[in-house]
Design a protein around this motif. Structure first.
Motif, PDB file in Angstrom:
ATOM      1  N   GLU A 124      23.888  15.532  -2.986  1.00 60.76           N
ATOM      2  CA  GLU A 124      23.325  16.475  -3.954  1.00 60.76           C
ATOM      3  C   GLU A 124      21.962  16.001  -4.466  1.00 60.76           C
ATOM      4  OE1 GLU A 124      24.299  17.269  -8.620  1.00 60.76           O
ATOM      5  OE2 GLU A 124      25.985  16.853  -7.280  1.00 60.76           O
ATOM      6  N   TYR A 125      21.909  14.639  -4.724  1.00 61.11           N
ATOM      7  CA  TYR A 125      20.683  14.069  -5.286  1.00 61.11           C
ATOM      8  C   TYR A 125      19.584  13.968  -4.244  1.00 61.11           C
ATOM      9  CZ  TYR A 125      24.108  12.882  -8.819  1.00 61.11           C
ATOM     10  OH  TYR A 125      25.087  12.952  -9.743  1.00 61.11           O
ATOM     11  N   ILE A 126      20.012  13.754  -2.997  1.00 63.71           N
ATOM     12  CA  ILE A 126      19.010  13.659  -1.932  1.00 63.71           C
ATOM     13  C   ILE A 126      18.266  14.988  -1.817  1.00 63.71           C
ATOM     14  CG2 ILE A 126      18.706  13.401   0.569  1.00 63.71           C
ATOM     15  CD1 ILE A 126      21.002  11.290   0.446  1.00 63.71           C
ATOM     16  N   ALA A 127      19.022  16.044  -1.896  1.00 64.25           N
ATOM     17  CA  ALA A 127      18.410  17.370  -1.849  1.00 64.25           C
ATOM     18  C   ALA A 127      17.451  17.544  -3.016  1.00 64.25           C
ATOM     19  CB  ALA A 127      19.503  18.442  -1.888  1.00 64.25           C
ATOM     20  N   GLU A 128      17.872  17.076  -4.188  1.00 66.90           N
ATOM     21  CA  GLU A 128      17.050  17.212  -5.393  1.00 66.90           C
ATOM     22  C   GLU A 128      15.730  16.457  -5.253  1.00 66.90           C
ATOM     23  OE1 GLU A 128      17.666  16.137 -10.052  1.00 66.90           O
ATOM     24  OE2 GLU A 128      19.448  16.639  -8.872  1.00 66.90           O
ATOM     25  N   ALA A 129      15.868  15.220  -4.714  1.00 69.39           N
ATOM     26  CA  ALA A 129      14.674  14.393  -4.534  1.00 69.39           C
ATOM     27  C   ALA A 129      13.725  15.035  -3.530  1.00 69.39           C
ATOM     28  CB  ALA A 129      15.069  12.997  -4.060  1.00 69.39           C
ATOM     29  N   ALA A 130      14.296  15.675  -2.517  1.00 72.05           N
ATOM     30  CA  ALA A 130      13.469  16.346  -1.523  1.00 72.05           C
ATOM     31  C   ALA A 130      12.648  17.441  -2.200  1.00 72.05           C
ATOM     32  CB  ALA A 130      14.347  16.935  -0.423  1.00 72.05           C
ATOM     33  N   ASP A 131      13.273  18.139  -3.155  1.00 70.97           N
ATOM     34  CA  ASP A 131      12.562  19.188  -3.896  1.00 70.97           C
ATOM     35  C   ASP A 131      11.379  18.607  -4.666  1.00 70.97           C
ATOM     36  OD1 ASP A 131      14.303  21.009  -2.970  1.00 70.97           O
ATOM     37  OD2 ASP A 131      15.534  21.139  -4.793  1.00 70.97           O
ATOM     38  N   GLY A 155       0.780  -1.230   0.000  1.00 72.64           N
ATOM     39  CA  GLY A 155       0.000   0.000   0.000  1.00 72.64           C
ATOM     40  C   GLY A 155       0.817   1.288   0.000  1.00 72.64           C
ATOM     41  N   ASN A 156       2.136   1.208   0.154  1.00 69.05           N
ATOM     42  CA  ASN A 156       2.952   2.427   0.122  1.00 69.05           C
ATOM     43  C   ASN A 156       3.621   2.582  -1.238  1.00 69.05           C
ATOM     44  OD1 ASN A 156       2.498   2.880   2.910  1.00 69.05           O
ATOM     45  ND2 ASN A 156       4.071   1.317   3.344  1.00 69.05           N
ATOM     46  N   GLU A 157       3.463   3.732  -1.821  1.00 65.93           N
ATOM     47  CA  GLU A 157       4.089   3.958  -3.122  1.00 65.93           C
ATOM     48  C   GLU A 157       5.588   4.137  -2.922  1.00 65.93           C
ATOM     49  OE1 GLU A 157       2.009   6.536  -5.849  1.00 65.93           O
ATOM     50  OE2 GLU A 157       3.887   7.013  -6.889  1.00 65.93           O
ATOM     51  N   ASN A 199      20.635   3.541   0.469  1.00 64.71           N
ATOM     52  CA  ASN A 199      19.765   2.476   0.991  1.00 64.71           C
ATOM     53  C   ASN A 199      18.323   2.959   1.049  1.00 64.71           C
ATOM     54  OD1 ASN A 199      21.602   0.445   1.412  1.00 64.71           O
ATOM     55  ND2 ASN A 199      22.201   1.239   3.424  1.00 64.71           N
ATOM     56  N   GLY A 200      17.416   2.084   0.670  1.00 62.88           N
ATOM     57  CA  GLY A 200      15.997   2.414   0.774  1.00 62.88           C
ATOM     58  C   GLY A 200      15.493   3.337  -0.317  1.00 62.88           C
ATOM     59  N   ALA A 201      16.290   3.547  -1.370  1.00 62.61           N
ATOM     60  CA  ALA A 201      15.886   4.486  -2.420  1.00 62.61           C
ATOM     61  C   ALA A 201      14.836   3.874  -3.351  1.00 62.61           C
ATOM     62  CB  ALA A 201      17.108   4.920  -3.225  1.00 62.61           C
ATOM     63  N   GLY A 202      14.771   2.530  -3.394  1.00 65.03           N
ATOM     64  CA  GLY A 202      13.816   1.885  -4.301  1.00 65.03           C
ATOM     65  C   GLY A 202      14.496   1.106  -5.417  1.00 65.03           C
ATOM     66  N   ARG A 249      14.819   8.183  -3.128  1.00 63.02           N
ATOM     67  CA  ARG A 249      13.428   8.259  -2.649  1.00 63.02           C
ATOM     68  C   ARG A 249      12.406   7.913  -3.737  1.00 63.02           C
ATOM     69  NH1 ARG A 249      13.157  13.618   1.143  1.00 63.02           N
ATOM     70  NH2 ARG A 249      14.753  12.975   2.623  1.00 63.02           N
ATOM     71  N   GLY A 250      12.736   6.917  -4.526  1.00 63.08           N
ATOM     72  CA  GLY A 250      11.796   6.439  -5.527  1.00 63.08           C
ATOM     73  C   GLY A 250      11.735   7.246  -6.802  1.00 63.08           C
ATOM     74  N   HIS A 251      12.583   8.267  -6.890  1.00 60.66           N
ATOM     75  CA  HIS A 251      12.624   9.065  -8.122  1.00 60.66           C
ATOM     76  C   HIS A 251      13.919   8.826  -8.852  1.00 60.66           C
ATOM     77  CE1 HIS A 251       9.086  11.476  -7.118  1.00 60.66           C
ATOM     78  NE2 HIS A 251       9.544  11.463  -5.863  1.00 60.66           N
ATOM     79  N   LEU A 252      13.821   8.800 -10.164  1.00 58.32           N
ATOM     80  CA  LEU A 252      15.027   8.743 -10.965  1.00 58.32           C
ATOM     81  C   LEU A 252      15.525  10.184 -11.068  1.00 58.32           C
ATOM     82  CD1 LEU A 252      16.469   6.443 -12.355  1.00 58.32           C
ATOM     83  CD2 LEU A 252      15.182   6.939 -14.422  1.00 58.32           C
ATOM     84  N   VAL A 253      16.680  10.482 -10.429  1.00 58.49           N
ATOM     85  CA  VAL A 253      17.096  11.891 -10.348  1.00 58.49           C
ATOM     86  C   VAL A 253      18.273  12.226 -11.245  1.00 58.49           C
ATOM     87  CG1 VAL A 253      16.187  12.327  -8.041  1.00 58.49           C
ATOM     88  CG2 VAL A 253      18.481  11.365  -8.291  1.00 58.49           C
ATOM     89  N   ALA A 254      18.977  11.222 -11.770  1.00 57.19           N
ATOM     90  CA  ALA A 254      20.081  11.540 -12.676  1.00 57.19           C
ATOM     91  C   ALA A 254      20.356  10.378 -13.602  1.00 57.19           C
ATOM     92  CB  ALA A 254      21.347  11.859 -11.869  1.00 57.19           C
TER      93      ALA A 254
END
Lengths: 488, 254
Positions: free
Chosen positions: B244-251, B17-19, B40-43, B222-227
């Motif tokens: 750098e990417y973690i910040a991007e994903a947060a955005d 149930g969690n995306e 870790n845990g990025a998906g 965080r489940g997003h393809l960021v680069a």
């Protein structure tokens, strides 16, 4: 003589008809077709249904029993009427002794070559692969059809070693008559329980084996028991004596076609393992699912002797089966390896009992239980260590696998230890097939059904490893048959 | 350019149930080696399990085209037959089933043809030798009592024996010592050399990639393809990490 079966205290509940809907419901759609063929036997001799002194006398006359055996049968019948139906196990009220035919004699006598066995009976054993197995890897074969042996043969080279392998009936009058009288139903007396008493009254067929001192039989002997007759009982008696320092592997096979009425199997196996002897007793019981399998097996092991049981319980509607080993002599050992597969409509109560009497005795029990489609598998073990059995060791390991949520698996271990100086261990595991395991196998291209069957076969592997190759293959095949259509 | 072997389009996936994965798109062509990196845990493993058809992972939306066939709705065995393979992060122990008979069964089921035992055994032995595996492991129960390194080698062994079109290696390097990483990496090179297949290597550690040819690198956070990038991206991450990417994903999440 009035019918003693009607005696209130002991009879089976007559309110329940054997043409029971339950039975009819689950035998439909069952897929053990390779064992499920029926031969016509309209010309066979059958005694009437039910159990009376007249019928027992008739069987005794038919078999030309010695007088002591006739008396033994009647005494056993008396005990049968006095002993109560066991109340601690699976229900057996679908079994009505008034409807069971206790003796069905095929239209032949026992033969020493397959060519002499009547065509329709030979074809049944051909389908079961018995003559071929005999040709390829057995030293001797006994084949029983309904109540009587129809074939018995022992390789000349083995007979030359002094090994005796024959039907019980002829052993009662031949050279070994005194030995048979000395041992017959001494280990499993008719007083033991209701079905031992029944067996004592109506036993028919089975095998007698004697392996003389120091003789090692290199290839196994096999007896195969086929119960073809509708609504009949099979009560074969197996008596094996392995004398000092001797060695034997005996294989027992059983099967039956399915009928829509109850059939009964109440065999009895008595095994005597003398000083420093070894006996391996392997069984695959594969009954149809209308069978009540109330079988008794017991071994007595003397000093330094070794008893090995390999036991596969497949089929039957209800089973009560707990091979017992009495480790009487110092340093006697027993290994029990068993598997039980309870499918739809089956209530299989199996296990084993070990009685340690001698010093330094050891037992090792490994059992596997599988239940599926609402099947009930109960494992019972009883380890009894007497005060005399100092320094004994026992280890019990039973694991169960439940294949769905509607099936049941119970483990009932009992231990009675009367000395401080021993080492007893017990381990039980109940599990299910995990989704991860199925996914893992499927990710390699294996279908879900096949993946589950592979996991179940793997679970059964410690048992099949103990069987000769051909029987391991048969067992795997039985597991596959049971697993068919297991994916909803 | 010919059509991609694997085309993931706008894939979103949930577990219980969690995306977990959001709107992922990427292409893998025949013969290419892709690296999927992320903390870790990025998906990352979710992508692998979803491609392989693990029933615990539910596709919310999007499509997965593999060799021209839509995979959504196909059971794992059908995906395997289509040429997909995943090396498991935690290979499962199956008592009573030997490694050899498992591989033999898998090949038979995938090809639908009987196996020539002699050739099969020879190939199995050669491949085990390449992976520094004791041949005695062939008779041992699948993964039962194997060390972490042996389990991963057994996965690569299966990969080489099954010769799939696309191999997903899910954290195959995790928990391995230097020698084992080297051996596994040799196995992967062997696949690159002899097969026309493609690889998707999921890792959060660049060590295993040092001696491998890499075509594309993807970073997931965080489940997003960021680069997306070439092999140079691996070096950059080795030096600077994922911050750098973690910040991007947060955005993106905000």
């Amino acid at each position: 003589m009035n019918d003693p079966v009607k005696d209130d205290a002991v009879h089976f509940d007559p309110a329940i008809d054997t043409e029971d809907d339950d039975i009819n419901a689950y035998i439909d759609g069952e897929s053990r077709s390779i064992y499920n063929f029926r031969e016509d036997e309209s010309d066979f001799y059958r005694v009437g249904e039910g159990l009376t002194a007249d019928i027992v006398e008739l069987i005794s006359r038919e078999k030309n029993d010695p007088e002591w055996m006739r008396e033994f049968r009647l005494r056993s019948l008396d005990l049968y009427h006095k002993i109560r139906v066991p109340e601690w196990g699976p229900p057996i009220d679908g079994l009505n002794m008034d409807n069971i035919v206790t003796y069905v004699r095929p239209n032949t006598t026992m033969k020493g070559t397959w060519d002499e066995v009547p065509e329709e009976i030979r074809s049944a054993f051909d389908k079961l692969g018995i003559p071929q197995a005999e040709h390829e890897f057995l030293a001797g074969v006994g084949a029983q059809y309904d109540s009587e042996l129809v074939y018995h043969n022992l390789q000349e080279s083995v007979a030359a070693q002094g090994v005796v392998y024959t039907d019980i009936e002829s052993s009662l009058t031949g050279k070994y008559a005194d030995m048979v009288k000395e041992y017959f139903m001494k280990l499993v007396p008719p007083t033991d329980h209701k079905f031992a008493a029944l067996h004592g009254a109506v036993w028919s067929g089975g095998s007698f084996v004697y392996v003389p001192k120091g003789v090692k039989v290199e290839v196994p002997l096999q007896s195969y028991f086929r119960l073809n007759a509708k609504g009949a009982g099979q009560f074969e008696h197996t008596l094996i004596i392995v004398d000092e320092g001797a060695d034997l592997h005996f294989i027992e096979g059983c099967s039956a076609p399915k009928w829509n009425v109850a059939n009964l199997h109440a065999g009895c196996v008595e095994l005597y393992v003398k000083k420093n002897a070894r006996l391996r007793y392997s069984t695959i019981e594969n009954w149809s699912k209308n069978m009540y399998n109330l079988n008794t097996k017991r071994a007595l092991v003397e000093e330094g002797g070794r008893m090995e049981w390999v036991s596969g319980s497949f089929g039957s509607h209800v089973s009560y089966l707990y091979p017992t080993t009495i480790l009487k002599g110092r340093n006697a050992a027993c290994e029990y390896t068993g598997i039980t597969f309870a499918g739809k409509g089956q209530d299989l109560d199996t296990g084993c009992r070990m009685v340690h009497i001698g010093e330094d005795t050891s037992t090792l029990v490994t059992t596997k239980s599988i239940s599926k489609d609402g099947g009930i598998g109960t494992f019972r073990s009883s380890i009894e260590v007497m005060p005399t059995a100092v320094n004994s060791r026992s280890s019990v390991d039973c694991s169960s696998l439940m294949l769905d949520d509607i099936s049941r698996s119970d483990t009932i271990p009992a231990m009675e230890v009367r000395t401080d100086n021993c080492n007893i261990g017990h381990e039980a595991k109940i599990g299910r097939i995990s989704d991860e395991s199925v996914f893992y196998l499927m990710s390699r291209g294996i279908s879900e059904e096949e993946a589950r069957a592979m996991i179940v076969s793997g679970f059964a592997d410690p048992v099949s490893k103990e069987l000769p190759l051909e029987y391991a293959a048969e067992m795997n095949n039985l597991i596959k048959l049971e697993m068919e259509g297991s994916i909803s | 350019m010919s059509a991609a072997l694997l085309q993931i389009r706008n894939l979103s996936v949930s577990v219980e149930g969690n995306e977990i994965l959001h709107d992922i798109s990427l292409d893998v062509h025949k013969g290419e080696t892709h690296v999927l990196m992320g903390p870790n845990g990025a998906g990352k493993s979710t992508i692998g399990n979803t491609l392989m058809g693990n029933p615990q992972y539910h596709v919310i939306s999007g499509s997965i085209l593999f060799d021209g066939q839509e995979l959504n709705g196909l059971s794992p065995d059908k995906r395997a037959k289509a040429g997909m393979f995943m090396s498991f992060q935690n290979p499962i122990e199956v008592p009573g089933l030997s490694l050899e008979s498992f591989i033999r069964n898998a090949i038979r089921q995938q090809t639908g043809k009987p196996i020539r035992i002699f050739q099969f055994k020879k190939r199995l032995e050669d491949t085990m030798r390449l992976l520094n595996m004791d041949p005695a492991y062939a008779d041992r129960d699948l993964n039962v009592g194997f060390s972490g390194g042996e389990k991963k080698k057994a996965e690569i062994l299966q990969m080489l024996m099954l010769d799939p079109k696309l191999c997903i290696l899910d954290e195959t390097d995790s928990g391995l010592d230097v020698d084992a990483v080297h051996t596994v990496s040799n196995g992967i090179k062997e696949y690159q050399k002899n097969s026309e297949g493609a690889l998707m290597i999921i890792t959060h550690n660049a060590k295993i990639l040092e001696s491998l040819k890499v075509d594309r690198t993807h970073v997931i956070v965080r489940g997003h393809l960021v680069a997306d990038g070439g092999p140079e991206l691996i070096e950059k991450i080795s030096e600077h990490g994922f911050e750098e990417y973690i910040a991007e994903a947060a955005d993106i999440n905000e």
